[in-house]
Design a protein around this motif. Sequence first.
Motif, PDB file in Angstrom:
ATOM      1  N   ARG A 293       0.831  -1.218   0.000  1.00  0.00           N
ATOM      2  CA  ARG A 293       0.000   0.000   0.000  1.00  0.00           C
ATOM      3  C   ARG A 293       0.858   1.257   0.000  1.00  0.00           C
ATOM      4  NH1 ARG A 293      -1.970   3.659   3.658  1.00  0.00           N
ATOM      5  NH2 ARG A 293      -0.872   2.664   5.395  1.00  0.00           N
ATOM      6  N   LEU A 294       2.001   1.192   0.660  1.00  0.00           N
ATOM      7  CA  LEU A 294       2.877   2.353   0.772  1.00  0.00           C
ATOM      8  C   LEU A 294       3.868   2.465  -0.388  1.00  0.00           C
ATOM      9  CD1 LEU A 294       3.538   2.184   4.628  1.00  0.00           C
ATOM     10  CD2 LEU A 294       2.121   3.855   3.412  1.00  0.00           C
ATOM     11  N   GLY A 295       3.696   1.618  -1.396  1.00  0.00           N
ATOM     12  CA  GLY A 295       4.476   1.757  -2.627  1.00  0.00           C
ATOM     13  C   GLY A 295       5.858   1.146  -2.589  1.00  0.00           C
ATOM     14  N   CYS A 296       6.068   0.145  -1.731  1.00  0.00           N
ATOM     15  CA  CYS A 296       7.396  -0.470  -1.621  1.00  0.00           C
ATOM     16  C   CYS A 296       7.556  -1.641  -2.586  1.00  0.00           C
ATOM     17  CB  CYS A 296       7.647  -0.926  -0.194  1.00  0.00           C
ATOM     18  SG  CYS A 296       7.828   0.468   0.959  1.00  0.00           S
ATOM     19  N   TYR A 297       8.739  -1.770  -3.129  1.00  0.00           N
ATOM     20  CA  TYR A 297       9.087  -2.835  -4.065  1.00  0.00           C
ATOM     21  C   TYR A 297       9.736  -4.009  -3.340  1.00  0.00           C
ATOM     22  CZ  TYR A 297      10.785  -4.753  -8.546  1.00  0.00           C
ATOM     23  OH  TYR A 297      11.021  -5.539  -9.647  1.00  0.00           O
ATOM     24  N   THR A 298      10.442  -3.713  -2.259  1.00  0.00           N
ATOM     25  CA  THR A 298      10.995  -4.733  -1.369  1.00  0.00           C
ATOM     26  C   THR A 298      10.727  -4.298   0.069  1.00  0.00           C
ATOM     27  OG1 THR A 298      13.182  -3.664  -1.346  1.00  0.00           O
ATOM     28  CG2 THR A 298      12.831  -5.444  -2.939  1.00  0.00           C
ATOM     29  N   ALA A 299      10.578  -5.280   0.957  1.00  0.00           N
ATOM     30  CA  ALA A 299      10.365  -4.973   2.379  1.00  0.00           C
ATOM     31  C   ALA A 299      10.771  -6.172   3.215  1.00  0.00           C
ATOM     32  CB  ALA A 299       8.908  -4.610   2.653  1.00  0.00           C
ATOM     33  N   MET A 300      11.206  -5.898   4.444  1.00  0.00           N
ATOM     34  CA  MET A 300      11.635  -6.955   5.355  1.00  0.00           C
ATOM     35  C   MET A 300      11.212  -6.618   6.776  1.00  0.00           C
ATOM     36  SD  MET A 300      15.732  -6.108   5.774  1.00  0.00           S
ATOM     37  CE  MET A 300      15.861  -6.579   7.506  1.00  0.00           C
ATOM     38  N   ASN A 301      11.026  -7.664   7.557  1.00  0.00           N
ATOM     39  CA  ASN A 301      10.658  -7.537   8.956  1.00  0.00           C
ATOM     40  C   ASN A 301      11.907  -7.428   9.820  1.00  0.00           C
ATOM     41  OD1 ASN A 301       8.663  -7.731  11.138  1.00  0.00           O
ATOM     42  ND2 ASN A 301       9.571  -9.726  11.567  1.00  0.00           N
ATOM     43  N   LEU A 302      11.854  -6.581  10.838  1.00  0.00           N
ATOM     44  CA  LEU A 302      12.887  -6.509  11.869  1.00  0.00           C
ATOM     45  C   LEU A 302      12.354  -7.152  13.143  1.00  0.00           C
ATOM     46  CD1 LEU A 302      14.084  -2.844  11.199  1.00  0.00           C
ATOM     47  CD2 LEU A 302      15.371  -4.924  10.684  1.00  0.00           C
ATOM     48  N   ASP A 303      13.131  -7.127  14.209  1.00  0.00           N
ATOM     49  CA  ASP A 303      12.654  -7.636  15.492  1.00  0.00           C
ATOM     50  C   ASP A 303      11.403  -6.848  15.884  1.00  0.00           C
ATOM     51  OD1 ASP A 303      12.472  -8.985  17.878  1.00  0.00           O
ATOM     52  OD2 ASP A 303      14.090  -7.883  18.855  1.00  0.00           O
ATOM     53  N   GLY A 304      10.478  -7.512  16.561  1.00  0.00           N
ATOM     54  CA  GLY A 304       9.238  -6.853  16.961  1.00  0.00           C
ATOM     55  C   GLY A 304       8.912  -7.172  18.400  1.00  0.00           C
ATOM     56  N   GLY A 305       7.624  -7.418  18.655  1.00  0.00           N
ATOM     57  CA  GLY A 305       7.195  -7.705  20.017  1.00  0.00           C
ATOM     58  C   GLY A 305       7.521  -6.573  20.964  1.00  0.00           C
TER      59      GLY A 305
END
Length: 289
Positions: free
Chosen positions: A228-240
């Motif tokens: 939705r935000l127009g990204c071509y690549t994306a990855m998750n970082l640490d969360g919680g």
Amino acid sequence: MKSRFCIFFLFILAGFARADFPPDKPYPGITYHGETRKDPAMKLFWVEIDLSDPHVTLRVSPGGPDPDGEGKFQTTLMPTSAIAQREHFDLAVNGDFFQAQKPEGGFALPGGYKANQWALVEGAAVTDGKIWSKTLRPHPALVVRQGSKVAIEQIGVPEADLQQVISGMPMLVAKGKALKNENLAKHPRTAVGIDEKGTKLVILVVDGRNPGVSEGMTLAELADEFIRLGCYTAMNLDGGGSTSMVMREPNAESWKILNRPSDGRERPVANVLGVQIKRLSGEGGAANN
């Protein structure tokens, strides 16, 4: 009345942002967004960073110093806000997944993380061209190469031209398509994405574990947000409980936590992704250095 005042004062001291901060354009090259949703309840915070803006510099920073030299540990845990203040980052978010040593040996559980614990990150890490973590099993990583080219790649042993590297898992978006993720758990999230031209970086934080206020996202929902935000690549970082977004108030030496960490306080972490906004020669404004 006195009790209520004390609670309010402690809340301010905790470092959470006031209602009118930050503005939409807190710094050159940075656009801030905050959004509250219903059904399901969700609070999102994200920044869009213009990587072509000469004011903008991305840096990766470990927490505290390397505690054991040539040993297996690389850093010590520190809250995101403390690292941001030390490094004079104008914006910072928590980084890679990590393990932290218990004083009696072995590894601590996430709820038991404390500042100054010896720690090591899961993936590759580079700061200012210095490799301080590498792995034989490549992880998704946000990288800054010589010439300031920014990308998301699979990195195990960093190459010589990498100036900054921060890792995470899993990949969320590749070539403009959301990747399938079987994990359906909703958690607080921190993640990053880049547009196809490599000129816009999106850093997104989602609060969670707070029923009726913000439930968190699945990895699939997170991937959809980056599309939705127009990204071509994306990855998750640490969360919680590690999820935190910190910003410096322009014209002040004050750092504010923009989201609501799910532990009720900042959790110390092993590394952060920081953004520094530099003032060009002859310019004024809110930028530092």
